[in-house]
Design an enzyme around this catalytic site. Sequence first.
Site, PDB file in Angstrom:
ATOM      1  N   CYS A  23       0.820  -1.209   0.000  1.00 25.82           N
ATOM      2  CA  CYS A  23       0.000   0.000   0.000  1.00 25.82           C
ATOM      3  C   CYS A  23       0.856   1.261   0.000  1.00 25.82           C
ATOM      4  O   CYS A  23       0.518   2.252  -0.625  1.00 25.82           O
ATOM      5  CB  CYS A  23      -0.932  -0.009   1.201  1.00 25.82           C
ATOM      6  SG  CYS A  23      -0.117  -0.464   2.708  1.00 25.82           S
TER       7      CYS A  23
ATOM      8  N   GLU B  77      -3.654   4.027  -8.355  1.00 23.05           N
ATOM      9  CA  GLU B  77      -2.819   2.966  -7.788  1.00 23.05           C
ATOM     10  C   GLU B  77      -2.766   1.773  -8.755  1.00 23.05           C
ATOM     11  O   GLU B  77      -3.801   1.310  -9.229  1.00 23.05           O
ATOM     12  CB  GLU B  77      -3.428   2.527  -6.451  1.00 23.05           C
ATOM     13  CG  GLU B  77      -2.551   1.555  -5.692  1.00 23.05           C
ATOM     14  CD  GLU B  77      -3.082   1.276  -4.283  1.00 23.05           C
ATOM     15  OE1 GLU B  77      -4.284   0.994  -4.150  1.00 23.05           O
ATOM     16  OE2 GLU B  77      -2.284   1.350  -3.339  1.00 23.05           O
TER      17      GLU B  77
HETATM   18  P1  NAD Z   1     -10.635  -5.203  -1.938  1.00 18.82           P
HETATM   19  O1  NAD Z   1     -10.637  -3.887  -1.271  1.00 18.82           O
HETATM   20  O2  NAD Z   1     -11.885  -5.584  -2.677  1.00 18.82           O
HETATM   21  O3  NAD Z   1     -10.329  -6.379  -0.860  1.00 18.82           O
HETATM   22  C1  NAD Z   1      -9.787  -6.152   0.411  1.00 18.82           C
HETATM   23  C2  NAD Z   1     -10.548  -6.973   1.431  1.00 18.82           C
HETATM   24  O4  NAD Z   1     -11.907  -6.519   1.476  1.00 18.82           O
HETATM   25  C3  NAD Z   1     -10.623  -8.467   1.117  1.00 18.82           C
HETATM   26  O5  NAD Z   1     -10.567  -9.206   2.317  1.00 18.82           O
HETATM   27  C4  NAD Z   1     -11.993  -8.602   0.497  1.00 18.82           C
HETATM   28  O6  NAD Z   1     -12.535  -9.895   0.587  1.00 18.82           O
HETATM   29  C5  NAD Z   1     -12.786  -7.629   1.336  1.00 18.82           C
HETATM   30  N1  NAD Z   1     -14.046  -7.186   0.724  1.00 18.82           N
HETATM   31  C6  NAD Z   1     -14.357  -7.136  -0.592  1.00 18.82           C
HETATM   32  N2  NAD Z   1     -15.629  -6.689  -0.742  1.00 18.82           N
HETATM   33  C7  NAD Z   1     -16.126  -6.446   0.499  1.00 18.82           C
HETATM   34  C8  NAD Z   1     -17.355  -5.952   0.993  1.00 18.82           C
HETATM   35  N3  NAD Z   1     -18.361  -5.633   0.188  1.00 18.82           N
HETATM   36  N4  NAD Z   1     -17.502  -5.797   2.331  1.00 18.82           N
HETATM   37  C9  NAD Z   1     -16.498  -6.090   3.166  1.00 18.82           C
HETATM   38  N5  NAD Z   1     -15.307  -6.596   2.756  1.00 18.82           N
HETATM   39  C10 NAD Z   1     -15.115  -6.753   1.439  1.00 18.82           C
HETATM   40  O7  NAD Z   1      -9.376  -5.243  -2.885  1.00 18.82           O
HETATM   41  P2  NAD Z   1      -9.029  -6.191  -4.130  1.00 18.82           P
HETATM   42  O8  NAD Z   1     -10.190  -6.271  -5.094  1.00 18.82           O
HETATM   43  O9  NAD Z   1      -8.481  -7.459  -3.631  1.00 18.82           O
HETATM   44  O10 NAD Z   1      -7.864  -5.324  -4.818  1.00 18.82           O
HETATM   45  C11 NAD Z   1      -8.222  -4.199  -5.590  1.00 18.82           C
HETATM   46  C12 NAD Z   1      -7.243  -3.078  -5.430  1.00 18.82           C
HETATM   47  O11 NAD Z   1      -7.219  -2.688  -4.061  1.00 18.82           O
HETATM   48  C13 NAD Z   1      -5.786  -3.402  -5.734  1.00 18.82           C
HETATM   49  O12 NAD Z   1      -5.500  -3.261  -7.098  1.00 18.82           O
HETATM   50  C14 NAD Z   1      -5.064  -2.385  -4.913  1.00 18.82           C
HETATM   51  O13 NAD Z   1      -4.980  -1.171  -5.631  1.00 18.82           O
HETATM   52  C15 NAD Z   1      -5.961  -2.172  -3.719  1.00 18.82           C
HETATM   53  N6  NAD Z   1      -5.453  -2.890  -2.501  1.00 18.82           N
HETATM   54  C16 NAD Z   1      -4.875  -2.128  -1.557  1.00 18.82           C
HETATM   55  C17 NAD Z   1      -4.365  -2.752  -0.434  1.00 18.82           C
HETATM   56  C18 NAD Z   1      -3.688  -1.955   0.641  1.00 18.82           C
HETATM   57  O14 NAD Z   1      -2.811  -2.466   1.300  1.00 18.82           O
HETATM   58  N7  NAD Z   1      -4.133  -0.735   0.882  1.00 18.82           N
HETATM   59  C19 NAD Z   1      -4.434  -4.138  -0.286  1.00 18.82           C
HETATM   60  C20 NAD Z   1      -5.082  -4.893  -1.276  1.00 18.82           C
HETATM   61  C21 NAD Z   1      -5.588  -4.234  -2.395  1.00 18.82           C
END
Ligand code: NAD
Length: 497
Positions: free
Chosen positions: A301, A401
Amino acid sequence: MSTAIQDHAAQALRTGTLPGLPDQLHIDGHWRPAVAGGRMEAIDPGTEKPFAECPAGTAEDVDIAVASSARAYQEVWRHAAPAQRATILRDAARLVRARVEHLAVAETLNCGKPLAESRDDVETVARLLDYYGGAADKLQGDTIPLGGNFVSYNQLEPVGVTAHIVPWNFPMFSMMRGVAPALAAGCTTVVKPAETSSITALLLAGILSEAGLPQGVCNVVTGTGAAVGEPLSLHPEVRHVTFTGSVDTGRRVMQNAARHIASVTLELGGKSPAIVLADCDLDHAVEDMLEAIYLNAGQVCSAGSRLVIERSVHDAFIEKFSARARALTIGHGLKNPAIGAINSRRQLDRITAAVDGARARGIRIAAGGGRTVDPDSGAGWFFQPTILDDVPADDPVVREEIFGPVLCVQIVDTVEEALRAANGTDYGLAACIYTKDIQKALGLARDIDAGQVTVNQYFAGGIYTPFGGNKLSGFGREKGLEALRNYCRIKNVTIRI
Ligand code: NAD
């Protein structure tokens, strides 16, 4: 790297899996299947093949886990002596260290990163348990001098049941970054790991139980965001949600938590600038920036994903940096290359689309630029360490990002222009300044809009310094003593004598 860890890794590479991996939910101190019986595969991103399985939980499992955590909070954990909480956390740290080989290999299978990085993550998990274990019996309130016949004091209370929605890039570390301070403060926890990297969260829950954590104090429900994350963030008995992930999902989690006025900590990533000024130690900046952008293949991140560099040193920097980037080894994480796998095909597709878009807009690619495979097996999800040079400030690759091994270079002519470029995105998570000029360093550190600024070492600070973002990067701070605030609330008691 120790022989023991290499032996574990060699065996896992040969067999495609690892003995001793949990395959059930961890709820109320027990391993149990999902109520609806669903299962999901855990895929090794380095081979694209399954290495384990775990339950695909649903809202019913969330309800059971939250009820268990609420019971454990009311009946046990909030009354536990802080020194007892400390002992359990430190015992868990010892168990984590004793199992470093197993946990590190499991983490590499789980998310694709090089083995040395997984081993460092295991040590960081142990350090978090030690650090917050050390803090558990030092959370003191204060007294208010009302004078006259009054005694008034503020006491710190745990907020109650907390939810931890964890991403896939640092599965163990991100989980413990929230869970350890929550447990130290007397909260109970329900963890939802990312669906592409769930296995090590279950391993950690097992270790916490073994260390003596009472039933229900740390529950783990695996499953998708929609099936588990959504009902968890909507659950009325959850009093705080710690979320790390994308901006869109963070926004949704915040809206869900707002329904029952639960607090949230949002860590939503960034587009963090590394400013290289002409007076800096250029060789040091080159080496440090390799880690800043290519650690965990850029799936960090706070990665230094934008290089903001003074024109007079640009050519020399790019020449050295691109030679170093091209020489980085790529391959299955268990062979401990410099660059491991991208966590999922979906993420690989996102990175590829971002770089292809830049190419189509005529942006110069100074190194890398495409997906690749493990050189031995011809399989796996990998992306070359990439440099996009001299990118205009309004280009999407500068503003959005990418979350992959892609450095975007912005050339500037003055320190003022460097500051404008640094602050020129909607994010504000981290920033680094490379310079020998203390005036310039302190001036930029004051004016950069980010939650964490470092000078002359990109990832300085570790678990001890508060971490979190401004603007779209979210709010609230994790790590350091600051993290404990997320899990404590103040009760004032005022007495007339
Ligand atoms: P995401 O935000 O969808 O997933 C992160 C977490 O949230 C996972 O555990 C996922 O299962 C959960 N989640 C998904 N939908 C949810 C909902 N409706 N309610 C509650 N929880 C939910 O991220 P992603 O699709 O895996 O990745 C997409 C983008 O996010 C990446 O390209 C990156 O830019 C960013 N990302 C950032 C970080 C960070 O460290 N800040 C980490 C992972 C991904």
